[in-house]
Design an enzyme around this catalytic site. Sequence first.
Site, short mmCIF file in Angstrom:
data_model
loop_
_atom_site.label_atom_id
_atom_site.label_comp_id
_atom_site.label_asym_id
_atom_site.label_seq_id
_atom_site.Cartn_x
_atom_site.Cartn_y
_atom_site.Cartn_z
CD GLU A 173 0.15 -1.45 3.12
OE1 GLU A 173 0.73 -1.18 4.07
OE2 GLU A 173 -0.01 -2.42 2.45
CG ASP A 174 4.06 1.85 2.42
OD1 ASP A 174 3.34 2.28 3.07
OD2 ASP A 174 5.14 1.15 3.14
CB CYS A 175 3.47 0.87 -4.27
SG CYS A 175 4.94 0.10 -4.25
#
Length: 198
Positions: A173-175
């Site tokens: 989810e950081d991407c």
Amino acid sequence: MGNKGWQKIVVLIVADSLNKINERALNVLSLMGCYQDGIIQKRVRGKPVTAHLFEYTTQLMVDDDFKIHSFDRDQHVGGACGEIKVDLGYKCRNLLNPLIASQNFEYKISNILDKPSESVFGYISVLPGAFSAYRYKALLNGPLEKYLKGETMYDDSGATKTGIFEANMYLAEDCILSFELVIKKHESWKLKYMKVTI
């Protein structure tokens, strides 16, 4: 940052779930006043809760000259990250462990090649959750909602409520957050890598 500089910085700790966070970390957060045990609800008004927010305000000052320069100098920086280092131990003895050695190699490649190169173009594919900063204004109206969408993809039993491709996207989810910041409509946010010396 002036007399009200403390109002400009928010420290955010994100945990994948309360079951996964280390109990000692919760104890430290409780002592700091950031977390309150026993008040978390799994459902509110019949709907599942996807995120909890515990707020604590402090006026702790490290240094009068302390600044996050990338945010002060360039109002278009929506997010920034710095170098993460592996604890190598006394005389680098931890490198004898192959897991620590490989993690150190991965971090060095990322911090020497990937992130600085990507930063030149204003886009870093992943701002690591372990050490990154975001401009709150940049997160509003889209990016933060997309980031938290992954929390709504599973039912109470842990089964996915979406397709395999979308579920796979939210494993990192950081991407998603980095991408959503840069493509935000009518904005021109960029992401930067900084080597910080304190």
